[in-house]
Design a protein around this motif. Structure first.
Motif, PDB file in Angstrom:
ATOM      1  N   MET A 283       1.973  -8.501   2.633  1.00 16.15           N
ATOM      2  CA  MET A 283       1.619  -8.765   4.036  1.00 16.15           C
ATOM      3  C   MET A 283       0.411  -9.680   4.137  1.00 16.15           C
ATOM      4  SD  MET A 283       0.185  -6.265   7.024  1.00 16.15           S
ATOM      5  CE  MET A 283       1.670  -5.497   7.562  1.00 16.15           C
ATOM      6  N   LEU A 284      -0.621  -9.412   3.332  1.00 22.69           N
ATOM      7  CA  LEU A 284      -1.837 -10.228   3.395  1.00 22.69           C
ATOM      8  C   LEU A 284      -1.508 -11.667   3.024  1.00 22.69           C
ATOM      9  CD1 LEU A 284      -5.000 -10.201   3.760  1.00 22.69           C
ATOM     10  CD2 LEU A 284      -5.085 -10.196   1.276  1.00 22.69           C
ATOM     11  N   ARG A 285      -0.749 -11.838   1.945  1.00 18.25           N
ATOM     12  CA  ARG A 285      -0.444 -13.191   1.478  1.00 18.25           C
ATOM     13  C   ARG A 285       0.403 -13.941   2.511  1.00 18.25           C
ATOM     14  NH1 ARG A 285      -1.769 -14.487  -3.937  1.00 18.25           N
ATOM     15  NH2 ARG A 285      -3.055 -12.817  -4.746  1.00 18.25           N
TER      16      ARG A 285
ATOM     17  N   ILE B 129       0.835  -1.210   0.000  1.00 17.90           N
ATOM     18  CA  ILE B 129       0.000   0.000   0.000  1.00 17.90           C
ATOM     19  C   ILE B 129       0.868   1.258   0.000  1.00 17.90           C
ATOM     20  CG2 ILE B 129      -1.741   1.292   1.306  1.00 17.90           C
ATOM     21  CD1 ILE B 129      -2.600  -1.496   2.523  1.00 17.90           C
ATOM     22  N   GLY B 130       1.979   1.216   0.748  1.00 18.22           N
ATOM     23  CA  GLY B 130       2.857   2.389   0.848  1.00 18.22           C
ATOM     24  C   GLY B 130       3.465   2.748  -0.499  1.00 18.22           C
ATOM     25  N   LEU B 131       3.908   1.742  -1.238  1.00 19.97           N
ATOM     26  CA  LEU B 131       4.513   1.988  -2.554  1.00 19.97           C
ATOM     27  C   LEU B 131       3.458   2.552  -3.517  1.00 19.97           C
ATOM     28  CD1 LEU B 131       6.897   1.764  -4.530  1.00 19.97           C
ATOM     29  CD2 LEU B 131       6.184  -0.590  -4.990  1.00 19.97           C
TER      30      LEU B 131
ATOM     31  N   MET C  45      -1.905   4.804   9.157  1.00 23.20           N
ATOM     32  CA  MET C  45      -2.468   3.532   8.719  1.00 23.20           C
ATOM     33  C   MET C  45      -2.999   2.765   9.930  1.00 23.20           C
ATOM     34  SD  MET C  45      -3.376   1.216   6.751  1.00 23.20           S
ATOM     35  CE  MET C  45      -2.798   1.514   5.100  1.00 23.20           C
ATOM     36  N   SER C  46      -4.333   2.614   9.975  1.00 21.77           N
ATOM     37  CA  SER C  46      -4.925   1.726  10.970  1.00 21.77           C
ATOM     38  C   SER C  46      -5.354   0.455  10.241  1.00 21.77           C
ATOM     39  CB  SER C  46      -6.080   2.440  11.683  1.00 21.77           C
ATOM     40  OG  SER C  46      -6.608   1.616  12.677  1.00 21.77           O
ATOM     41  N   SER C  47      -6.551  -0.008  10.482  1.00 14.67           N
ATOM     42  CA  SER C  47      -7.043  -1.260   9.881  1.00 14.67           C
ATOM     43  C   SER C  47      -8.473  -1.411  10.361  1.00 14.67           C
ATOM     44  CB  SER C  47      -6.212  -2.430  10.419  1.00 14.67           C
ATOM     45  OG  SER C  47      -6.886  -3.658  10.238  1.00 14.67           O
TER      46      SER C  47
ATOM     47  N   SER D  59      -2.612  -2.770  18.523  1.00  5.54           N
ATOM     48  CA  SER D  59      -1.680  -1.771  17.969  1.00  5.54           C
ATOM     49  C   SER D  59      -2.414  -0.824  17.028  1.00  5.54           C
ATOM     50  CB  SER D  59      -0.507  -2.460  17.254  1.00  5.54           C
ATOM     51  OG  SER D  59      -0.891  -2.984  15.996  1.00  5.54           O
ATOM     52  N   LYS D  60      -3.376  -1.341  16.257  1.00  9.79           N
ATOM     53  CA  LYS D  60      -4.097  -0.489  15.309  1.00  9.79           C
ATOM     54  C   LYS D  60      -5.089   0.431  16.029  1.00  9.79           C
ATOM     55  CE  LYS D  60      -2.014  -1.758  11.582  1.00  9.79           C
ATOM     56  NZ  LYS D  60      -1.139  -0.785  10.900  1.00  9.79           N
ATOM     57  N   HIS D  61      -5.662  -0.029  17.165  1.00  7.88           N
ATOM     58  CA  HIS D  61      -6.476   0.872  17.986  1.00  7.88           C
ATOM     59  C   HIS D  61      -5.585   1.986  18.557  1.00  7.88           C
ATOM     60  CE1 HIS D  61      -9.741  -2.095  17.842  1.00  7.88           C
ATOM     61  NE2 HIS D  61     -10.509  -1.224  18.468  1.00  7.88           N
TER      62      HIS D  61
HETATM   63  N1  LIG Z   1      -2.762  -5.774   3.485  1.00  6.91           N
HETATM   64  C1  LIG Z   1      -3.839  -5.674   4.218  1.00  6.91           C
HETATM   65  O1  LIG Z   1      -4.809  -6.449   4.037  1.00  6.91           O
HETATM   66  C2  LIG Z   1      -3.952  -4.602   5.272  1.00  6.91           C
HETATM   67  C3  LIG Z   1      -5.199  -4.367   5.880  1.00  6.91           C
HETATM   68  C4  LIG Z   1      -5.321  -3.384   6.842  1.00  6.91           C
HETATM   69  C5  LIG Z   1      -4.214  -2.634   7.211  1.00  6.91           C
HETATM   70  N2  LIG Z   1      -3.001  -2.878   6.626  1.00  6.91           N
HETATM   71  C6  LIG Z   1      -1.879  -2.048   7.064  1.00  6.91           C
HETATM   72  O2  LIG Z   1      -1.342  -1.379   5.927  1.00  6.91           O
HETATM   73  C7  LIG Z   1       0.053  -1.121   6.133  1.00  6.91           C
HETATM   74  C8  LIG Z   1       0.817  -1.581   4.924  1.00  6.91           C
HETATM   75  O3  LIG Z   1       0.544  -2.960   4.776  1.00  6.91           O
HETATM   76  P1  LIG Z   1       0.894  -3.794   3.472  1.00  6.91           P
HETATM   77  O4  LIG Z   1      -0.123  -4.850   3.403  1.00  6.91           O
HETATM   78  O5  LIG Z   1       1.153  -2.906   2.329  1.00  6.91           O
HETATM   79  O6  LIG Z   1       2.234  -4.476   4.036  1.00  6.91           O
HETATM   80  P2  LIG Z   1       3.696  -4.684   3.443  1.00  6.91           P
HETATM   81  O7  LIG Z   1       4.359  -5.639   4.359  1.00  6.91           O
HETATM   82  O8  LIG Z   1       3.621  -5.001   1.994  1.00  6.91           O
HETATM   83  O9  LIG Z   1       4.306  -3.212   3.639  1.00  6.91           O
HETATM   84  C9  LIG Z   1       4.737  -2.730   4.897  1.00  6.91           C
HETATM   85  C10 LIG Z   1       5.945  -1.842   4.674  1.00  6.91           C
HETATM   86  O10 LIG Z   1       6.420  -1.388   5.969  1.00  6.91           O
HETATM   87  C11 LIG Z   1       7.828  -1.551   5.984  1.00  6.91           C
HETATM   88  N3  LIG Z   1       8.345  -1.694   7.350  1.00  6.91           N
HETATM   89  C12 LIG Z   1       8.096  -2.727   8.204  1.00  6.91           C
HETATM   90  N4  LIG Z   1       8.778  -2.538   9.347  1.00  6.91           N
HETATM   91  C13 LIG Z   1       9.477  -1.378   9.214  1.00  6.91           C
HETATM   92  C14 LIG Z   1      10.354  -0.658  10.055  1.00  6.91           C
HETATM   93  N5  LIG Z   1      10.669  -1.093  11.276  1.00  6.91           N
HETATM   94  N6  LIG Z   1      10.889   0.496   9.600  1.00  6.91           N
HETATM   95  C15 LIG Z   1      10.598   0.947   8.356  1.00  6.91           C
HETATM   96  N7  LIG Z   1       9.761   0.306   7.515  1.00  6.91           N
HETATM   97  C16 LIG Z   1       9.202  -0.838   7.937  1.00  6.91           C
HETATM   98  C17 LIG Z   1       8.071  -2.818   5.160  1.00  6.91           C
HETATM   99  O11 LIG Z   1       9.415  -2.943   4.746  1.00  6.91           O
HETATM  100  C18 LIG Z   1       7.088  -2.629   4.016  1.00  6.91           C
HETATM  101  O12 LIG Z   1       7.642  -1.875   2.952  1.00  6.91           O
HETATM  102  C19 LIG Z   1       0.412  -1.827   7.443  1.00  6.91           C
HETATM  103  O13 LIG Z   1       0.429  -0.879   8.503  1.00  6.91           O
HETATM  104  C20 LIG Z   1      -0.723  -2.818   7.630  1.00  6.91           C
HETATM  105  O14 LIG Z   1      -0.903  -3.138   8.995  1.00  6.91           O
HETATM  106  C21 LIG Z   1      -2.847  -3.832   5.662  1.00  6.91           C
END
Ligand SMILES: NC(=O)c1ccc[n+]([C@@H]2O[C@H](COP(=O)([O-])OP(=O)(O)OC[C@H]3O[C@@H](n4cnc5c(N)ncnc54)[C@H](O)[C@@H]3O)[C@@H](O)[C@H]2O)c1
Length: 257
Positions: A182-184, A18-20, A130-132, A148-150
């Motif tokens: 992350m999801l996978r 999501i960040g990218l 970013m929460s959830s 943590s998300k709360h």
């Molecule tokens: N994928 C989902 O279904 C989902 C749902 C709800 C919330 N989220 C939240 O969205 C956010 C992004 O999730 P995503 O699914 O894209 O995950 P992801 O694992 O693909 O991306 C997370 C990013 O955070 C970086 N990161 C982790 N620890 C770090 C640290 N200590 N310092 C710097 N960078 C760090 C990772 O390297 C990665 O680039 C997360 O906070 C996750 O909890 C994801």
């Protein structure tokens, strides 16, 4: 003119998922973006990259110092990073609890602490956290992650009310299931990924898992002036999951016609 034209933005945890997707959209909308992450981005986005562990106070202060020296301001801070941890409380590891809180909560606090003084000085800025949907409701499968998300939403709301009078806004997004690494990785590897994705989809009224770009567009909206009167809120991006109490496929009434 883009929604974030010439804005200075930092995406913490922007190397993938999501960040990218958000960093890329912010750039399309005209922002000057720094991706800060513990991993290097897997593709060349044109954004600056700064490697760091965002739960380390010295590393985060250095990031803020660098961005503020380079650009002289900070308009958008997007705290996206997070890790997942799934374990019932009796089976969970207290060290993992500390790790999840350090990465999912302390890092968001540290980046806020590092960049807020500049936003206060400018009397402007937008933070998105970013929460959830696990930050809105309880879930039996991952109580530590959910806590943590709360906590993230508590931090966000406190910042929102404390600095609104200075023109600083803070909001959070609360995605449901988004198709990312992350999801996978969170799916039990004993089962077929397609079956598990199908089971997740059954809970979602829109009947599909989100793509990272669908969260990114909401983050960009919140970061931009289009959301100039929105602060202190958690916006679900979940295909309608939190709108009702039943699994998504139970709302279908076409079989009644
Ligand atoms: N994928 C989902 O279904 C989902 C749902 C709800 C919330 N989220 C939240 O969205 C956010 C992004 O999730 P995503 O699914 O894209 O995950 P992801 O694992 O693909 O991306 C997370 C990013 O955070 C970086 N990161 C982790 N620890 C770090 C640290 N200590 N310092 C710097 N960078 C760090 C990772 O390297 C990665 O680039 C997360 O906070 C996750 O909890 C994801």
């Amino acid at each position: 003119m883009g929604k974030l034209q010439d804005k200075v933005a930092v995406v913490v945890g922007g190397a993938r998922g999501i960040g990218l997707a958000t960093a890329k959209l912010m750039m399309l909308e005209g922002a000057v973006v720094t991706i800060a992450d513990i991993l290097e981005p897997g593709e060349d986005t044109g954004a600056s990259f700064h490697g760091l562990d965002a739960s380390d106070v010295g590393a985060v202060d250095e990031l803020a110092d660098l961005v503020l020296r380079q650009h002289g301001r900070i308009d958008v801070l997007y705290n996206n990073l997070g890790i997942h941890y799934s374990a019932q409380i009796p089976d969970s590891d207290p060290e993992e609890f500390d790790r999840v809180m350090r990465i999912n909560v302390k890092s968001h606090y540290l980046t806020s602490r590092a960049f807020l003084p500049a936003m206060i000085g400018q009397e402007s800025g937008s933070m998105v956290f970013m929460s959830s949907h696990g930050g809105i409701a309880g879930r039996p499968t991952d109580p530590v992650y959910n806590a943590s998300k709360h906590a993230v939403t508590g931090l966000m709301r406190s910042i929102a009310v404390a600095y609104a009078h200075l023109g600083i806004r803070a909001n959070a997004v609360a995605p449901g299931a988004v198709d990312t690494p992350m999801l996978r990785a969170a799916l039990p590897n004993s089962q077929n990924v397609d079956d598990l994705m199908g089971a997740l989809t059954a809970n979602i009224p829109l009947a599909r898992i989100a793509q990272p770009e669908e969260v990114a567009s909401v983050v960009v909206f919140l970061a931009s002036e289009e959301a100039s009167y929105v602060t202190g809120h958690v916006i679900p991006v979940d295909g309608g999951r939190m709108a009702g109490v039943m699994p998504g496929n139970r709302y279908r009434t076409d079989h009644l016609n």
